[in-house]
Write a protein that holds these residues in place. Structure first.
Motif, short mmCIF file in Angstrom:
data_model
loop_
_atom_site.label_atom_id
_atom_site.label_comp_id
_atom_site.label_asym_id
_atom_site.label_seq_id
_atom_site.Cartn_x
_atom_site.Cartn_y
_atom_site.Cartn_z
N THR A 1 1.47 2.02 1.78
CA THR A 1 0.36 2.97 1.71
C THR A 1 0.75 4.25 2.42
N GLU B 1 5.10 7.32 4.82
CA GLU B 1 4.35 6.15 4.40
C GLU B 1 4.25 5.12 5.52
N ALA B 2 3.09 4.49 5.59
CA ALA B 2 2.92 3.40 6.56
C ALA B 2 3.28 2.08 5.86
N ARG B 3 3.83 1.17 6.63
CA ARG B 3 4.21 -0.14 6.08
C ARG B 3 3.17 -1.16 6.53
N LEU B 4 2.71 -1.96 5.57
CA LEU B 4 1.77 -3.03 5.91
C LEU B 4 2.53 -4.17 6.56
N ARG B 5 2.09 -4.59 7.74
CA ARG B 5 2.77 -5.72 8.39
C ARG B 5 1.92 -6.96 8.18
N ARG C 1 -8.84 6.07 7.93
CA ARG C 1 -7.52 6.72 7.85
C ARG C 1 -7.46 7.81 8.89
N PHE D 1 -3.01 7.80 7.90
CA PHE D 1 -2.60 6.42 7.69
C PHE D 1 -3.75 5.48 8.06
N HIS E 1 -0.83 -1.76 10.20
CA HIS E 1 0.09 -0.83 9.53
C HIS E 1 1.05 -0.21 10.54
N HIS F 1 -1.92 4.51 16.23
CA HIS F 1 -0.72 4.04 15.52
C HIS F 1 0.47 3.74 16.44
#
Ligand code: TYD
Ligand code: ZN
Length: 420
Positions: free
Chosen positions: A4, A16-20, A39, A59, A76, A233
């Motif tokens: 996302t 882009e942020a990575r979904l963990r 966001r 994000f 994220h 974040h």
């Protein structure tokens, strides 16, 4: 793995942020979302006046709870080079914190470091803590990924490696400088996505009788005081003692002692040695956490409800002040300020200006909501009636420093609606 994030503009690649979707502590996939702060831009991405027209990358900011081990963590991951790329150079803005870290080093050097022994600080910044050991018979080494900051540290005589602390780097330090009697990491574990690798590094580098001493904001205080603005974040984990003890144990490390401190809205300091399991004192704290429901989904649901209520009440209060003709401005532009203002949707109409003592922030604007940041010396000439105390963790120092404002009839109000 879902990806996302928002593109910034045509000329720059999208961030882009990575979904963990696995737990940072126990690797299970039993994560449930317990809070959604919407966001948000990176909380420290202050904007220069000339860049205000550019679209800001935003994000998702969501908190997950691992129902397997009880670890609270972000869903994220924003790339580290976006978060830390323009890391501003702030030397200790708070006298209280400078003294706090010097004291922490002093006590632990006396307890754990033999003459000529090695002290390593992870996240050593400009070396302002390690510098207090220069006249001792110990060797010091800083590790900090921020290049500009490590240049300053090296220049003042604190050898500093401009890298993230990893298992590999720990191996290199061990080879070149030998084992460390003391490793210190204050407010770093929460920033780490790969906790396993950091633990591997600690295990590699610690001497037989050495200690790793860390501080992290404590989850219990975050929950009890509804300090939702410490969630941003950069902070990937929100630690209770139980998940920490399990994490260290899995890596041949033993959480030996914990103590609770008032700094950063409530922190826990832990002492870790080589070994396994945890001490009786730590076991007692874990029992207390169980009784207090620190890892129960219901605790987090109630927390999320209070967060929503606080937002409504804060906005109502600011609107009421405005209706009464009272002028409200912000005091302090820490990352927390950005979280509160963005989550609550408090723009320049309700809060036109924010004051902060950090020279590098002055002249910049708050991410997302765009309040201009002015020097704290300008409070008097702007004449606010109420100051929204966004840097509430420094309340004591700030209200002491700005006593004249209170004497003049001014009021401080925190985002958690505590008045002074
Ligand atoms: P801090 O809580 O240390 O940072 P963060 O939450 O971003 O990790 O930040 C405190 C901020 O408050 C910092 O920007 C400086 C500002 N400040 C003042 O303006 N006046 C003060 O007297 C103090 C202590 C801090
Ligand atoms: Zn877990």
């Amino acid at each position: 793995m879902e990806v996302t994030g928002a593109p910034s503009n045509d000329s720059k690649p999208a961030v882009e942020a990575r979904l963990r979707d696995t737990c940072r502590v126990c690797d299970s996939n039993q994560l449930i979302e317990v809070l959604d702060l919407g966001r948000q831009p990176a909380a420290n991405a202050y904007i220069a006046p000339g860049d205000l027209h550019l679209e800001e990358p935003k994000f998702p900011l969501t908190l997950n709870l691992c129902t397997n081990c009880g670890q609270a963590q972000l869903g994220h991951v924003v790339p580290a080079d976006h978060l830390y790329r323009s890391y501003m150079f702030y030397t200790s803005t708070s006298q209280t914190m400078t003294e706090h870290f010097a004291q922490l080093l002093r006590t632990n050097v006396d307890e754990f470091v033999s003459p000529g022994g090695l002290v390593v600080e992870i996240g050593s910044n400009d070396g302002s803590a390690l510098v207090t050991l220069l006249n001792d018979n110990v060797r010091v080494l800083g590790v900090d990924p921020s290049r500009n900051i490590s240049v300053v540290a090296n220049a003042r005589g604190i050898p500093t490696i401009a890298e993230f602390f990893t298992g590999e780097l720990a191996g290199e330090i061990y080879t070149t400088a030998g084992p460390a009697d003391l490793i210190v990491g204050c407010n770093v574990l929460g920033h780490v996505d790969a906790l396993d690798d950091v633990c591997l590094g600690l295990r590699t580098l610690l001497s037989e009788s050495g200690a790793f001493v860390f501080e992290v904001p404590y989850l219990g205080d975050l929950l009890d005081r509804t300090e939702y603005d410490t969630i941003y974040h950069e902070h990937l984990s929100y630690f209770a003692v139980k998940p920490l003890a399990h994490l260290f144990d899995r890596h041949g490390l033993r959480l030996d002692r914990v103590e609770f401190l008032p700094v950063h809205g409530g922190s826990v300091r832990g002492t870790v040695k080589r070994g396994s399991g945890w001490s009786d004192q730590v076991a007692e704290v874990i029992d207390a956490e169980e009784r207090e429901g620190r890892s129960d989904p219901g605790t987090f649901q109630a927390f999320a409800k209070r967060v929503g209520d606080l937002r409504a009440r804060l906005v109502d209060t600011l609107v009421r002040y405005s209706d009464e003709g009272l002028q409200v401005m912000g005091y302090g532009a820490p990352a927390k300020a950005s979280v509160v203002l963005n989550y609550c949707g408090i723009g320049t109409d309700l809060l036109p200006t924010v004051f902060d003592s950090t020279p590098a922030k002055q002249g910049m604007h708050v991410p997302g909501t765009h309040q201009p940041i002015l020097d704290v010396s300008a409070v008097d000439e702007h004449g606010p009636d109420v100051l929204l105390l966004l840097a509430w963790n420094h309340a004591e120092e700030i209200t002491r420093k700005e006593g004249w404002f209170l004497e003049r009839g001014g009021r401080f109000l925190t985002p958690h609606l505590v008045e002074s």
